[in-house]
Scaffold this motif. Structure first.
Motif, mmCIF file in Angstrom:
data_model
loop_
_atom_site.group_PDB
_atom_site.id
_atom_site.type_symbol
_atom_site.label_atom_id
_atom_site.label_comp_id
_atom_site.label_asym_id
_atom_site.label_seq_id
_atom_site.Cartn_x
_atom_site.Cartn_y
_atom_site.Cartn_z
ATOM 1 N N ALA A 103 -44.300 -44.365 1.691
ATOM 2 C CA ALA A 103 -43.962 -45.155 2.876
ATOM 3 C C ALA A 103 -45.052 -46.184 3.147
ATOM 4 O O ALA A 103 -46.194 -46.039 2.705
ATOM 5 C CB ALA A 103 -43.791 -44.242 4.084
ATOM 6 N N GLN A 104 -44.691 -47.225 3.896
ATOM 7 C CA GLN A 104 -45.621 -48.271 4.300
ATOM 8 C C GLN A 104 -45.643 -48.350 5.817
ATOM 9 O O GLN A 104 -44.586 -48.326 6.461
ATOM 10 C CB GLN A 104 -45.192 -49.633 3.757
ATOM 11 N N PRO A 105 -46.830 -48.480 6.426
ATOM 12 C CA PRO A 105 -46.874 -48.674 7.885
ATOM 13 C C PRO A 105 -46.291 -50.040 8.246
ATOM 14 O O PRO A 105 -46.461 -51.012 7.504
ATOM 15 C CB PRO A 105 -48.374 -48.602 8.213
ATOM 16 N N ILE A 106 -45.599 -50.115 9.371
ATOM 17 C CA ILE A 106 -44.993 -51.390 9.774
ATOM 18 C C ILE A 106 -45.504 -51.884 11.129
ATOM 19 O O ILE A 106 -45.291 -53.049 11.476
ATOM 20 C CB ILE A 106 -43.450 -51.315 9.802
ATOM 21 N N VAL A 107 -46.170 -51.029 11.886
ATOM 22 C CA VAL A 107 -46.743 -51.470 13.163
ATOM 23 C C VAL A 107 -47.904 -50.534 13.496
ATOM 24 O O VAL A 107 -47.812 -49.322 13.305
ATOM 25 C CB VAL A 107 -45.685 -51.475 14.291
ATOM 26 N N GLN A 108 -49.012 -51.129 13.977
ATOM 27 C CA GLN A 108 -50.204 -50.350 14.291
ATOM 28 C C GLN A 108 -50.757 -50.730 15.651
ATOM 29 O O GLN A 108 -50.622 -51.871 16.098
ATOM 30 C CB GLN A 108 -51.292 -50.580 13.229
ATOM 31 N N THR A 109 -51.413 -49.759 16.290
ATOM 32 C CA THR A 109 -52.063 -50.012 17.568
ATOM 33 C C THR A 109 -53.465 -50.585 17.318
ATOM 34 O O THR A 109 -53.898 -50.747 16.181
ATOM 35 C CB THR A 109 -52.156 -48.723 18.390
ATOM 36 N N SER A 110 -54.191 -50.858 18.386
ATOM 37 C CA SER A 110 -55.510 -51.486 18.272
ATOM 38 C C SER A 110 -56.581 -50.449 17.934
ATOM 39 O O SER A 110 -56.349 -49.237 17.964
ATOM 40 C CB SER A 110 -55.873 -52.170 19.593
ATOM 41 N N GLU A 111 -57.787 -50.940 17.655
ATOM 42 C CA GLU A 111 -58.917 -50.049 17.378
ATOM 43 C C GLU A 111 -59.346 -49.295 18.627
ATOM 44 O O GLU A 111 -60.021 -48.273 18.530
ATOM 45 C CB GLU A 111 -60.098 -50.863 16.832
ATOM 46 N N ARG A 112 -58.950 -49.764 19.780
ATOM 47 C CA ARG A 112 -59.301 -49.103 21.043
ATOM 48 C C ARG A 112 -58.217 -48.107 21.462
ATOM 49 O O ARG A 112 -57.987 -47.879 22.645
ATOM 50 C CB ARG A 112 -59.533 -50.136 22.140
ATOM 51 N N SER A 113 -57.572 -47.528 20.509
ATOM 52 C CA SER A 113 -56.553 -46.501 20.776
ATOM 53 C C SER A 113 -56.891 -45.266 19.952
ATOM 54 O O SER A 113 -57.722 -45.317 19.045
ATOM 55 C CB SER A 113 -55.159 -47.012 20.407
ATOM 56 N N TRP A 114 -56.236 -44.173 20.276
ATOM 57 C CA TRP A 114 -56.392 -42.967 19.465
ATOM 58 C C TRP A 114 -55.169 -42.078 19.601
ATOM 59 O O TRP A 114 -54.374 -42.219 20.533
ATOM 60 C CB TRP A 114 -57.667 -42.201 19.838
ATOM 61 N N ALA A 115 -55.015 -41.179 18.642
ATOM 62 C CA ALA A 115 -53.946 -40.184 18.679
ATOM 63 C C ALA A 115 -54.492 -38.944 19.361
ATOM 64 O O ALA A 115 -55.389 -38.271 18.824
ATOM 65 C CB ALA A 115 -53.467 -39.858 17.262
ATOM 66 N N GLU A 116 -53.979 -38.645 20.548
ATOM 67 C CA GLU A 116 -54.464 -37.545 21.381
ATOM 68 C C GLU A 116 -53.689 -36.268 21.063
ATOM 69 O O GLU A 116 -52.476 -36.186 21.287
ATOM 70 C CB GLU A 116 -54.312 -37.908 22.857
ATOM 71 N N ALA A 117 -54.413 -35.255 20.552
ATOM 72 C CA ALA A 117 -53.760 -34.003 20.169
ATOM 73 C C ALA A 117 -53.436 -33.121 21.371
ATOM 74 O O ALA A 117 -52.514 -32.307 21.314
ATOM 75 C CB ALA A 117 -54.645 -33.234 19.178
ATOM 76 N N ASP A 118 -54.196 -33.270 22.460
ATOM 77 C CA ASP A 118 -53.938 -32.493 23.674
ATOM 78 C C ASP A 118 -52.921 -33.252 24.524
ATOM 79 O O ASP A 118 -53.276 -34.065 25.384
ATOM 80 C CB ASP A 118 -55.238 -32.271 24.444
ATOM 81 N N ILE A 119 -51.649 -32.987 24.276
ATOM 82 C CA ILE A 119 -50.575 -33.745 24.921
ATOM 83 C C ILE A 119 -50.598 -33.565 26.433
ATOM 84 O O ILE A 119 -50.362 -34.508 27.192
ATOM 85 C CB ILE A 119 -49.220 -33.316 24.332
ATOM 86 N N ASP A 120 -50.927 -32.361 26.906
ATOM 87 C CA ASP A 120 -50.938 -32.099 28.345
ATOM 88 C C ASP A 120 -51.966 -32.957 29.073
ATOM 89 O O ASP A 120 -51.797 -33.271 30.253
ATOM 90 C CB ASP A 120 -51.229 -30.616 28.610
ATOM 91 N N SER A 121 -53.039 -33.351 28.383
ATOM 92 C CA SER A 121 -54.103 -34.105 29.052
ATOM 93 C C SER A 121 -53.646 -35.504 29.454
ATOM 94 O O SER A 121 -54.241 -36.118 30.347
ATOM 95 C CB SER A 121 -55.322 -34.222 28.131
#
Length: 282
Positions: A166-184
């Motif tokens: 697969a190829q990525p087609i859209v990305q967020t900025s460097e000032r973002s992150w994937a948060e594993a603690d969804i409740d937070s």
């Protein structure tokens, strides 16, 4: 065809989460729109240009998965949009998520957080990642418009078990992150980036990925001179998005959201001539 029966968005609904606006946009480009309760139909119709799965909240049944896999094996096209889990303890959707993985798109059990402040410009917050980064792909040809994805999860573009990359087609900025603690994300103090202990991932984070594969011919192809000049070789195409809200009635008119969705459908249907920046609606 819009899959139904698993809590997906309704293309006839004019409510905020509905898809009536994008249905109208598709019809203006001469697509016919139908709802597909697959467990009743038993198979995806051969005439289907593409199958859209928009934000299911419950999982497929095994016969439904088999029907979708059979459709893809004969050159089908699939747009699979999977919203993040509602909470840390929310049940997974293993068949939907496994289908994405087959095509090299691994959806994360996370929520993308955007600390860039761009979300505030469109009246939202850090839980709406905004993108102006589009890796090279036919979907993104001449496309540089801002898009926003309310409550999105990450999508890793990898190589699937069958060898499809697969190829990525859209990305967020460097000032973002994937948060594993969804409740937070909904907590009073908000989420905090914690890569060491929390399992978070620093951005840029891909929100969508695309994959394609030529269909293995069941019989020898006709000689080139026997085929019409505009006949395209059969090809399976799949796009996986970590968000379904971006194409809902409430978000479709945010900057480039509508064009981005329509470009995805244009690529899936092998109508690359439809990939464009469309006139803005009043």
């Amino acid at each position: 065809y819009f899959l139904q029966g698993h809590g997906e968005r309704d293309p006839n609904s004019t409510e905020r989460p509905g898809y009536a606006a994008i249905k109208g946009a598709l019809e203006r480009e001469n697509y016919g729109i139908e709802r597909l309760p697959l467990i009743q139909a038993g198979a995806v119709p051969d005439a289907a240009t593409a199958l859209v799965v928009a934000g299911p909240t419950s999982d497929l049944l095994q016969p439904e998965l088999a029907a979708i896999e059979a459709y893809l094996a004969r050159g089908g096209k699939l747009l699979l949009m999977l919203d993040p889990p509602a909470a840390n303890d929310a049940p997974a959707l293993p068949l939907f998520e496994g289908l994405a993985t087959q095509w090299g798109a691994t959806v994360g059990r996370d929520v993308i957080v955007d600390a860039s402040g761009l979300g505030q410009l469109i009246g939202s917050s850090y839980d709406t990642p905004v993108s102006v980064s589009y890796p090279q792909h036919p979907i993104n040809e001449r496309f540089e418009t801002l898009t926003a994805f309310p409550l999105a999860r990450s999508v890793k573009a990898e190589t699937g078990p069958g060898g499809v990359t697969a190829q990525p087609i859209v990305q967020t900025s460097e000032r973002s992150w994937a948060e594993a603690d969804i409740d937070s994300v909904a907590a009073k103090d908000g989420p905090k980036l914690d890569e060491a202990k929390g399992g978070d991932r620093q951005g840029p984070i891909a929100v969508g990925a695309a994959a394609s594969q030529p269909v293995k011919a069941a019989e020898p192809a006709a000689p080139a001179e026997a085929r019409p000049a505009d006949t395209k070789p059969p090809e399976t195409r799949v796009v996986v998005m970590g968000d379904a809200d971006f194409a809902s009635n409430v978000a479709i008119n945010i900057s480039g959201n509508r064009d981005f969705f329509m470009n995805i459908v244009g690529w899936l249907s092998q109508q690359e001539n439809l990939i464009a920046i469309r006139p803005k609606e009043a």
